[in-house]
Scaffold this motif. Structure first.
Motif, PDB file in Angstrom:
ATOM      1  N   PHE B  99       0.837  -1.209   0.000  1.00  0.00           N
ATOM      2  CA  PHE B  99       0.000   0.000   0.000  1.00  0.00           C
ATOM      3  C   PHE B  99       0.867   1.252   0.000  1.00  0.00           C
ATOM      4  N   MET B 100       1.832   1.299   0.914  1.00  0.00           N
ATOM      5  CA  MET B 100       2.648   2.499   1.044  1.00  0.00           C
ATOM      6  C   MET B 100       3.562   2.677  -0.172  1.00  0.00           C
ATOM      7  N   PHE B 101       4.070   1.549  -0.708  1.00  0.00           N
ATOM      8  CA  PHE B 101       4.955   1.638  -1.875  1.00  0.00           C
ATOM      9  C   PHE B 101       4.186   2.210  -3.068  1.00  0.00           C
ATOM     10  N   ILE B 102       2.984   1.715  -3.302  1.00  0.00           N
ATOM     11  CA  ILE B 102       2.181   2.210  -4.425  1.00  0.00           C
ATOM     12  C   ILE B 102       1.750   3.649  -4.162  1.00  0.00           C
ATOM     13  N   LEU B 103       1.310   3.920  -2.935  1.00  0.00           N
ATOM     14  CA  LEU B 103       0.842   5.277  -2.603  1.00  0.00           C
ATOM     15  C   LEU B 103       1.957   6.297  -2.810  1.00  0.00           C
ATOM     16  N   PHE B 104       3.148   5.988  -2.275  1.00  0.00           N
ATOM     17  CA  PHE B 104       4.251   6.940  -2.398  1.00  0.00           C
ATOM     18  C   PHE B 104       4.694   7.062  -3.854  1.00  0.00           C
ATOM     19  N   ALA B 105       4.688   5.943  -4.583  1.00  0.00           N
ATOM     20  CA  ALA B 105       5.073   5.998  -5.992  1.00  0.00           C
ATOM     21  C   ALA B 105       4.104   6.883  -6.764  1.00  0.00           C
ATOM     22  N   ASN B 106       2.792   6.701  -6.523  1.00  0.00           N
ATOM     23  CA  ASN B 106       1.784   7.488  -7.228  1.00  0.00           C
ATOM     24  C   ASN B 106       1.934   8.968  -6.913  1.00  0.00           C
ATOM     25  N   VAL B 118      13.361  18.243 -13.830  1.00  0.00           N
ATOM     26  CA  VAL B 118      13.488  16.824 -13.482  1.00  0.00           C
ATOM     27  C   VAL B 118      12.196  16.127 -13.887  1.00  0.00           C
ATOM     28  N   HIS B 119      12.317  14.953 -14.428  1.00  0.00           N
ATOM     29  CA  HIS B 119      11.140  14.223 -14.879  1.00  0.00           C
ATOM     30  C   HIS B 119      10.712  13.224 -13.815  1.00  0.00           C
ATOM     31  N   PRO B 120       9.605  13.520 -13.104  1.00  0.00           N
ATOM     32  CA  PRO B 120       9.146  12.547 -12.113  1.00  0.00           C
ATOM     33  C   PRO B 120       8.499  11.351 -12.805  1.00  0.00           C
ATOM     34  N   PHE B 121       9.157  10.228 -12.730  1.00  0.00           N
ATOM     35  CA  PHE B 121       8.680   9.048 -13.439  1.00  0.00           C
ATOM     36  C   PHE B 121       7.745   8.260 -12.526  1.00  0.00           C
ATOM     37  N   THR B 122       6.551   7.944 -13.019  1.00  0.00           N
ATOM     38  CA  THR B 122       5.585   7.173 -12.237  1.00  0.00           C
ATOM     39  C   THR B 122       5.678   5.713 -12.667  1.00  0.00           C
ATOM     40  N   MET B 193      -3.252   5.195 -13.402  1.00  0.00           N
ATOM     41  CA  MET B 193      -2.126   6.104 -13.320  1.00  0.00           C
ATOM     42  C   MET B 193      -1.785   6.674 -14.688  1.00  0.00           C
ATOM     43  N   MET B 194      -1.791   5.801 -15.703  1.00  0.00           N
ATOM     44  CA  MET B 194      -1.419   6.275 -17.028  1.00  0.00           C
ATOM     45  C   MET B 194      -2.450   7.285 -17.536  1.00  0.00           C
ATOM     46  N   ALA B 195      -3.727   6.981 -17.345  1.00  0.00           N
ATOM     47  CA  ALA B 195      -4.768   7.867 -17.870  1.00  0.00           C
ATOM     48  C   ALA B 195      -4.654   9.260 -17.262  1.00  0.00           C
ATOM     49  N   ILE B 227      -7.086  25.845 -15.784  1.00  0.00           N
ATOM     50  CA  ILE B 227      -7.945  25.707 -14.584  1.00  0.00           C
ATOM     51  C   ILE B 227      -8.371  24.254 -14.419  1.00  0.00           C
ATOM     52  N   LEU B 228      -8.704  23.633 -15.553  1.00  0.00           N
ATOM     53  CA  LEU B 228      -9.092  22.221 -15.507  1.00  0.00           C
ATOM     54  C   LEU B 228      -7.933  21.361 -15.015  1.00  0.00           C
ATOM     55  N   MET B 229      -6.726  21.711 -15.440  1.00  0.00           N
ATOM     56  CA  MET B 229      -5.544  20.956 -15.001  1.00  0.00           C
ATOM     57  C   MET B 229      -5.381  21.005 -13.488  1.00  0.00           C
ATOM     58  N   ILE B 230      -5.651  22.189 -12.922  1.00  0.00           N
ATOM     59  CA  ILE B 230      -5.519  22.313 -11.460  1.00  0.00           C
ATOM     60  C   ILE B 230      -6.505  21.368 -10.774  1.00  0.00           C
ATOM     61  N   ALA B 231      -7.752  21.400 -11.305  1.00  0.00           N
ATOM     62  CA  ALA B 231      -8.771  20.532 -10.707  1.00  0.00           C
ATOM     63  C   ALA B 231      -8.386  19.063 -10.874  1.00  0.00           C
ATOM     64  N   ILE B 232      -7.848  18.733 -12.065  1.00  0.00           N
ATOM     65  CA  ILE B 232      -7.510  17.327 -12.309  1.00  0.00           C
ATOM     66  C   ILE B 232      -6.292  16.915 -11.500  1.00  0.00           C
ATOM     67  N   CYS B 233      -5.403  17.862 -11.201  1.00  0.00           N
ATOM     68  CA  CYS B 233      -4.279  17.543 -10.312  1.00  0.00           C
ATOM     69  C   CYS B 233      -4.805  17.108  -8.946  1.00  0.00           C
ATOM     70  N   ALA B 234      -5.806  17.841  -8.437  1.00  0.00           N
ATOM     71  CA  ALA B 234      -6.405  17.455  -7.155  1.00  0.00           C
ATOM     72  C   ALA B 234      -7.034  16.070  -7.275  1.00  0.00           C
ATOM     73  N   LEU B 235      -7.746  15.866  -8.398  1.00  0.00           N
ATOM     74  CA  LEU B 235      -8.377  14.559  -8.628  1.00  0.00           C
ATOM     75  C   LEU B 235      -7.330  13.459  -8.699  1.00  0.00           C
ATOM     76  N   GLU B 236      -6.198  13.773  -9.355  1.00  0.00           N
ATOM     77  CA  GLU B 236      -5.148  12.757  -9.501  1.00  0.00           C
ATOM     78  C   GLU B 236      -4.550  12.366  -8.157  1.00  0.00           C
ATOM     79  N   MET B 237      -4.431  13.344  -7.259  1.00  0.00           N
ATOM     80  CA  MET B 237      -3.930  12.991  -5.924  1.00  0.00           C
ATOM     81  C   MET B 237      -4.899  12.055  -5.226  1.00  0.00           C
TER      82      MET B 237
END
Lengths: 164, 262
Positions: B99-106, B118-122, B193-195, B227-237
């Motif tokens: 759980f923690m490994f996936i959570l921190f990776a995401n 720097v390119h944060p690779f997921t 994650m990819m989507a 603006i949509l990107m900001i909202a989707i960033c929150a959604l992605e978290m």
């Protein structure tokens, strides 16, 4: 899609490094650190439960002690009441007895005194007759020169006293 | 990231780039070069380890950090005892790790490190990775199941209350649904994650390209996209946390099947 395009070239590396690193995570963090964190939590929960139980026990003790104290106080109060009542009763009895005794003594003293007074007055009246008889004898001798016997004087005095 | 001739390739972010060891690091002929993917696995492990260090103070009255670590272990512990019961205690290390490994990776993959080049690779957006994790979980289910119940574990495929006249069909359906588990486990995380990352990349390409096309386009398309990107960033978290949770939850549910066979 690099995930598919690169799969042939990268799958071995991906799998190797994932197993290596996730294995390290599992052994170091999962098996090494997590049980320690959990034991800390368990120890804390246990301590809290123990403290709560001790507090509950202490509360029960205090309640029991207060109950005992109350019972003791009640008993003491009852005892004190009994003692005072007994003392009061004894006091009343004692004073009554003493009063009765004093009454009796007073009555005795009074009757003895009355007897003494009576004796004294008797003696006094007897003395008066003798003196009166002697005085009468002396008066007769002085006035008439006749000598009368004390017995005659006494008879005359007695008659005069009885009449007078 | 790769703005070649004004074009943004949303898939480029998933490219695995070997960092070193390309030439002669191999096991049985398979190249095991240390890639950016492996680097981010290592970073995830180190960050997770640092996070856990905060929980090792073992104070009777916990500080904020220790409280955070303890709430995570308590969360996994609660999930396992709710889903598996008392027997679930012994799976806490594995479920917690995954759980923690996936959570921190995401979450690390969402860091806006692109701003400093720097390119944060997921790495959870690669099905080679999620596949291995899913196979690990599935293997544990199989091993525990056959270890505890032997061949009786196959009765998992005959649920309670199956009518006798369906006995020829139900076990087959159950078997298929059972065998699909590792795939669904791996693909769900990989696709989610990819989507999300593709969506953010596409929107960012809208912002870049529309602004390059002129101020009017930039205001009309670039600003709403941003603006949509900001909202989707929150959604992605949120998705990052939910996908880690789903992976751990499903693993614990599957373990429950193996532990407490009906």
């Amino acid at each position: 899609m690099p995930q598919i395009a690169q799969i042939a070239a990268t799958y071995a590396s991906q799998i190797f490094w994932l197993l290596l690193i996730f294995g390290a995570v599992f052994f170091v963090i999962g098996l090494g650190m997590v049980p320690k964190v959990q034991s800390t939590v368990d120890a804390r929960d246990k301590q809290i439960a123990g403290d709560l139980a001790a507090a509950e026990q202490a509360r029960k003790d205090a309640d029991a002690r207060e109950e005992a104290y109350r019972a003791k106080t009640d008993a003491n109060r009852a005892e004190a009441l009994k003692v005072t009542q007994a003392a009061k009763a004894k006091g009343i009895f004692d004073s009554e007895t003493a009063l009765a005794k004093a009454d009796a003594e007073i009555a005795d003293t009074v009757s003895a005194a009355e007897a003494r007074i009576k004796a004294a007055s008797d003696a006094a009246s007897a003395g008066i007759e003798t003196i009166a008889a002697e005085a009468a004898q002396a008066m007769v001798a002085r006035l008439s020169g006749a000598n009368i016997t004390p017995a005659q004087a006494a008879i005359a005095v007695k008659a005069a006293l009885a009449n007078g | 990231m790769a703005a070649e001739a004004g074009k943004v390739d949303p898939m480029h972010q998933f490219t695995i780039e070997p960092l070193f060891g390309t030439d002669h690091w191999a096991i049985a002929g398979h190249n095991i070069a240390f890639t950016n993917s492996a680097l981010w696995m290592a970073i995830t492990a180190v960050v997770l380890w640092l996070f856990m260090l905060g929980g090792m103070k073992r104070a009777l009255v916990p500080g904020r950090w220790q409280m955070a670590v303890e709430s995570m272990t308590g969360f996994i512990d609660g999930m396992l005892s709710a889903n598996v019961g008392p027997a679930g205690k012994k799976y806490v290390p594995y479920i917690f790790s995954i759980f923690m490994f996936i959570l921190f990776a995401n979450l690390l993959g969402l860091l806006p490190l692109g701003l400093i080049g720097v390119h944060p690779f997921t790495f959870t957006s690669h099905f080679t990775v999620t596949g291995v994790l899913a196979i690990l979980s599935f293997s544990i289910v199989l091993i525990v199941g056959f270890w505890r119940h032997g061949l009786h574990f196959f009765s998992l495929f005959v649920p309670h209350g199956t009518p006798w006249w369906l006995l020829w069909l139900i076990p087959f359906i159950e078997l298929v649904s059972f065998m699909v588990r590792p795939f669904s486990l791996a693909l769900r995380l990989f696709v989610a994650m990819m989507a999300g990352h593709v969506l953010l990349e596409v929107l960012s390409s809208f912002v870049i390209n529309s602004t390059n096309a002129g101020a009017g386009f930039g205001l009309a398309i670039g600003v709403p996209s941003f603006i949509l990107m900001i909202a989707i960033c929150a959604l992605e978290m949120l998705v990052a946390a939910i996908q880690a949770y789903v992976f751990a939850l499903l693993t614990s549910l599957y373990i429950n099947d193996a532990e407490n066979l009906h």
